[in-house]
Design a protein around this motif. Structure first.
Motif, PDB file in Angstrom:
ATOM      1  N   LYS A 175      56.135  38.871  38.663  1.00  0.00           N
ATOM      2  CA  LYS A 175      55.274  39.125  37.501  1.00  0.00           C
ATOM      3  C   LYS A 175      53.830  38.694  37.798  1.00  0.00           C
ATOM      4  CE  LYS A 175      58.880  38.782  33.953  1.00  0.00           C
ATOM      5  NZ  LYS A 175      59.358  38.041  32.768  1.00  0.00           N
ATOM      6  N   LEU A 176      53.697  37.548  38.462  1.00  0.00           N
ATOM      7  CA  LEU A 176      52.360  37.053  38.783  1.00  0.00           C
ATOM      8  C   LEU A 176      51.636  38.021  39.708  1.00  0.00           C
ATOM      9  CD1 LEU A 176      50.268  34.808  38.532  1.00  0.00           C
ATOM     10  CD2 LEU A 176      51.359  33.674  40.490  1.00  0.00           C
ATOM     11  N   GLU A 177      52.382  38.573  40.694  1.00  0.00           N
ATOM     12  CA  GLU A 177      51.773  39.531  41.601  1.00  0.00           C
ATOM     13  C   GLU A 177      51.336  40.801  40.866  1.00  0.00           C
ATOM     14  OE1 GLU A 177      54.739  40.072  44.535  1.00  0.00           O
ATOM     15  OE2 GLU A 177      54.133  38.321  45.748  1.00  0.00           O
ATOM     16  N   THR A 178      52.115  41.209  39.855  1.00  0.00           N
ATOM     17  CA  THR A 178      51.717  42.361  39.042  1.00  0.00           C
ATOM     18  C   THR A 178      50.424  42.073  38.286  1.00  0.00           C
ATOM     19  OG1 THR A 178      54.036  42.997  38.776  1.00  0.00           O
ATOM     20  CG2 THR A 178      52.450  43.937  37.227  1.00  0.00           C
ATOM     21  N   LEU A 179      50.353  40.864  37.709  1.00  0.00           N
ATOM     22  CA  LEU A 179      49.129  40.465  37.002  1.00  0.00           C
ATOM     23  C   LEU A 179      47.935  40.412  37.958  1.00  0.00           C
ATOM     24  CD1 LEU A 179      50.466  37.627  34.651  1.00  0.00           C
ATOM     25  CD2 LEU A 179      49.723  39.913  33.993  1.00  0.00           C
ATOM     26  N   LEU A 180      48.190  39.919  39.166  1.00  0.00           N
ATOM     27  CA  LEU A 180      47.131  39.870  40.156  1.00  0.00           C
ATOM     28  C   LEU A 180      46.620  41.273  40.483  1.00  0.00           C
ATOM     29  CD1 LEU A 180      48.074  37.170  42.819  1.00  0.00           C
ATOM     30  CD2 LEU A 180      45.846  37.484  41.734  1.00  0.00           C
ATOM     31  N   SER A 181      47.549  42.204  40.644  1.00  0.00           N
ATOM     32  CA  SER A 181      47.169  43.579  40.958  1.00  0.00           C
ATOM     33  C   SER A 181      46.339  44.191  39.835  1.00  0.00           C
ATOM     34  CB  SER A 181      48.431  44.413  41.209  1.00  0.00           C
ATOM     35  OG  SER A 181      48.090  45.758  41.474  1.00  0.00           O
ATOM     36  N   LEU A 182      46.742  43.965  38.596  1.00  0.00           N
ATOM     37  CA  LEU A 182      45.998  44.491  37.452  1.00  0.00           C
ATOM     38  C   LEU A 182      44.609  43.854  37.348  1.00  0.00           C
ATOM     39  CD1 LEU A 182      48.844  44.615  34.754  1.00  0.00           C
ATOM     40  CD2 LEU A 182      47.800  46.564  35.934  1.00  0.00           C
ATOM     41  N   THR A 183      44.571  42.550  37.594  1.00  0.00           N
ATOM     42  CA  THR A 183      43.287  41.846  37.499  1.00  0.00           C
ATOM     43  C   THR A 183      42.316  42.328  38.575  1.00  0.00           C
ATOM     44  OG1 THR A 183      44.458  39.911  36.669  1.00  0.00           O
ATOM     45  CG2 THR A 183      42.197  39.585  37.391  1.00  0.00           C
ATOM     46  N   ARG A 184      42.839  42.543  39.787  1.00  0.00           N
ATOM     47  CA  ARG A 184      41.990  43.046  40.852  1.00  0.00           C
ATOM     48  C   ARG A 184      41.467  44.438  40.524  1.00  0.00           C
ATOM     49  NH1 ARG A 184      46.052  41.108  45.601  1.00  0.00           N
ATOM     50  NH2 ARG A 184      45.203  39.015  45.927  1.00  0.00           N
ATOM     51  N   ALA A 185      42.343  45.291  39.962  1.00  0.00           N
ATOM     52  CA  ALA A 185      41.906  46.636  39.576  1.00  0.00           C
ATOM     53  C   ALA A 185      40.818  46.562  38.503  1.00  0.00           C
ATOM     54  CB  ALA A 185      43.096  47.450  39.074  1.00  0.00           C
TER      55      ALA A 185
END
Length: 602
Positions: free
Chosen positions: A225-235
């Motif tokens: 889940k954290l990696e998903t949030l990281l991906s969204l935040t980077r986008a």
């Protein structure tokens, strides 16, 4: 003379045509009286030329002398002719009309009685006319002629005023458009800057924090889940960067000469004023705020030159000198010996002074007005730039910090490194002014790299950083020679001020870490506390001791900053560090403790 004729209007040509026709009528009259005045024809032509030209030329020099020439030169000739031809007094009626037309201001109060009453009465009296003929046959005609000339003058004055108002309105509309355009550009750049300093920094800190958490988490649902949030935040971060780039329009990044040329061409097209733009010296990059300031100054000066000086030719010179940029605007309008600065000039001066620039005005009724706007410039050889190396094992942290620091004037990211060993190699290759380094890294951690850098390159400043507030790490870093300790989550302005403070010779300690240090010292014994204080907090640098001495003398922050050639924010950071090292919270306590410990001289 050619410039004067080029500016003539239809009424000026009408008056010249009237004078020429009147001159021709005098020549014809002289031809008729051939028997009385048997002059050669060329002498008559010379007389006619004097009658038509001399009063016209004198009028440009002295208005009062013009009236005397206008009445005497043709008046004497026609007075002599009147003896043989009683109707020649009618030939002087155009003179009355022209004097009425050329009666400026309140001059009609004495010109009207002289031209319309005294002169025709004297003329009729010398011709032995009856008083009825003098009053109704001569004075009446001269009054009507003078009145028509003066009325024609009022009509032309009204036409000129209407034209001036129309021109002023057109200039005002053009000026409003330029101001609106400049204001929009300034606002867009301000917004892009605000977005960069707030949203961009917040997302960078958020990404760095999540990267730190991810490294310490075990594989599982939470990490996914954290990696998903990281991906969204980077986008989202990339979207923000793209929007910031779009807001900062390409036009604002054009060379200064091109921007000034656009303003000059637009103004010339709207006002039909001839504007010549020149450039001298080697062009240098001008900061965005400096470009906006000089663009505003040019815009305001062009408007003033046409509106107040009635200029029709303006020369603009952009000079790149050794230590400054000078924008000089020279016009051929009507200057003033005692030029009173208005709202526009005051605004120009305030904009320039805000950037340590200056405004110089020269105005002369014969030579027009010269406005010189100057901004100081530090050449790349003399400008102080802080060369920084960023060291962190997380690529997103390196990229984020590099992006934040490179957008600051006076800070250059010389290189980046992924661990302590790479940092040592980079320092050997680039010899930076300051290293911004993480504490925990693979291969070689920050403390080990710090020790090697300080031993090998003692002149390099090292600012350690960490994700969390860990007192033991901070104390270890300071004991091993670190010049400061900060958190990765610090606000952008705080981080920038910390970098500048450490580079200038100060020691920067995070406020939260300072508070924890004070709490620990409060729990130890008095002896241990003294030893700890001596070892950790009383290690004031030479610059901090100097500032402490000035604090003892009662010097204010602003005066202190000016004396040391530092910004007020940097001085406040120094003082905050001093308070932390001394374990006090204000100036009085710092001075009192420094005196008690013998740190102050005198």
């Amino acid at each position: 003379m050619r410039g004067l004729i080029a500016r003539w209007e239809w009424y000026d040509w009408f008056m010249i045509a009237l004078r020429i026709c009147w001159c021709i009528s005098i020549i014809a009259l002289l031809w008729e009286v051939e028997g009385q005045w048997s002059f050669p024809f060329w002498i008559k032509m010379v007389i006619a030329f004097i009658v038509i030209s001399v009063p016209f030329l004198v009028m440009r020099i002295n208005q009062h002398l013009y009236v005397a020439c206008e009445l005497l030169l043709p008046g004497v000739i026609l007075f002599l002719l009147n003896k043989s031809n009683p109707d020649t007094h009618l030939y002087l009626l155009p003179i009355s009309f022209m004097i009425g037309y050329n009666s400026p201001g309140y001059a009609f109060m004495w010109l009207a009685p002289l031209t319309a009453f005294a002169f025709p009465a004297w003329l009729g009296w010398h011709m032995n006319y009856s008083w009825d003929t003098i009053v109704f046959g001569i004075i009446f005609n001269y009054c009507v002629s003078y009145g028509l000339g003066y009325a024609f003058r009022l009509l032309i004055t009204s036409t000129k005023q209407s034209k001036i108002i129309e021109e002023q309105n057109r200039m005002l509309e053009q000026n409003i458009k330029q101001i609106e355009k400049m204001t929009i550009l300034e606002e867009r750049n301000r917004l892009s800057r605000e977005m960069h300093d707030t949203i961009g920094h917040m997302l960078t800190s958020l990404i760095m924090g999540m990267e730190s958490l991810r490294a310490s988490m075990a594989h599982g649902t939470e990490k996914s889940k954290l990696e998903t949030l990281l991906s969204l935040t980077r986008a989202g971060f990339e979207d923000i960067r793209r929007h910031i780039h779009d807001i900062q329009t390409e036009q604002t990044d054009l060379p200064l000469f091109v921007l000034l040329d656009d303003i000059a061409k637009a103004f010339a097209q709207q006002t039909a004023v001839k504007i010549e733009l020149k450039q001298s010296g080697d062009p240098i990059p001008v900061p965005r705020q400096g470009r906006f300031t000089l663009m505003r100054c040019l815009q305001e000066t062009l408007t003033n030159s046409v509106r107040h000086g009635q200029a029709d030719r303006i020369t603009v010179m952009l000079r790149f000198e050794k230590d400054r940029i000078a924008l000089q605007i020279r016009d051929n309008g009507t200057g003033r010996e005692a030029l009173q600065p208005g709202f526009g000039i005051t605004g120009m001066r305030e904009r320039l002074e805000a950037l340590n620039g200056s405004l110089h005005l020269e105005s002369d009724p014969r030579n027009g007005t010269i406005v010189t706007c100057s901004l100081p410039y530090q050449s790349p050889e003399t400008k102080q730039v802080i060369h920084v190396v960023i060291v962190d094992d997380q690529p997103i942290v390196l990229e984020g910090l590099k992006t934040l620091l490179e957008n600051e004037d006076g800070i250059h990211v010389a290189a980046t490194a992924g661990n302590g060993l790479e940092a040592i190699r980079v320092c050997e290759r680039t010899n930076p002014d300051l290293v911004l380094m993480d504490m925990q890294m693979p291969v070689m951690d920050g403390i080990s790299a710090l020790q090697t850098i300080k031993q090998t390159y003692p002149g390099i400043k090292v600012l350690m950083m960490s994700t969390f507030e860990e007192l033991d790490q901070a104390l270890t870093a300071l004991k091993n020679g670190a010049d400061g300790y900060c958190l990765k989550s610090a606000q952008l302005q705080e981080l920038i001020e910390t970098v500048r403070l450490v580079h200038s010779g100060g020691t920067a300690i995070n406020r939260e870490i300072t508070a924890k240090m004070l709490e620990r010292f409060d729990r130890v014994s008095e002896v241990s506390e003294s030893a700890a204080v001596d070892r950790f907090l009383y290690g004031l640098t030479k610059r901090e001791m100097e500032i402490l001495q000035y604090l003892d003398s009662g010097m204010r922050y602003k005066t202190l900053a000016a004396k040391l050639f530092l910004s007020e924010g940097t001085v406040r950071n120094y003082i905050s560090t001093i308070y932390g090292k001394l374990g006090v919270s204000n100036r009085e306590e710092a001075v009192e403790k420094a005196r008690a410990e013998g740190l102050l001289i005198g």
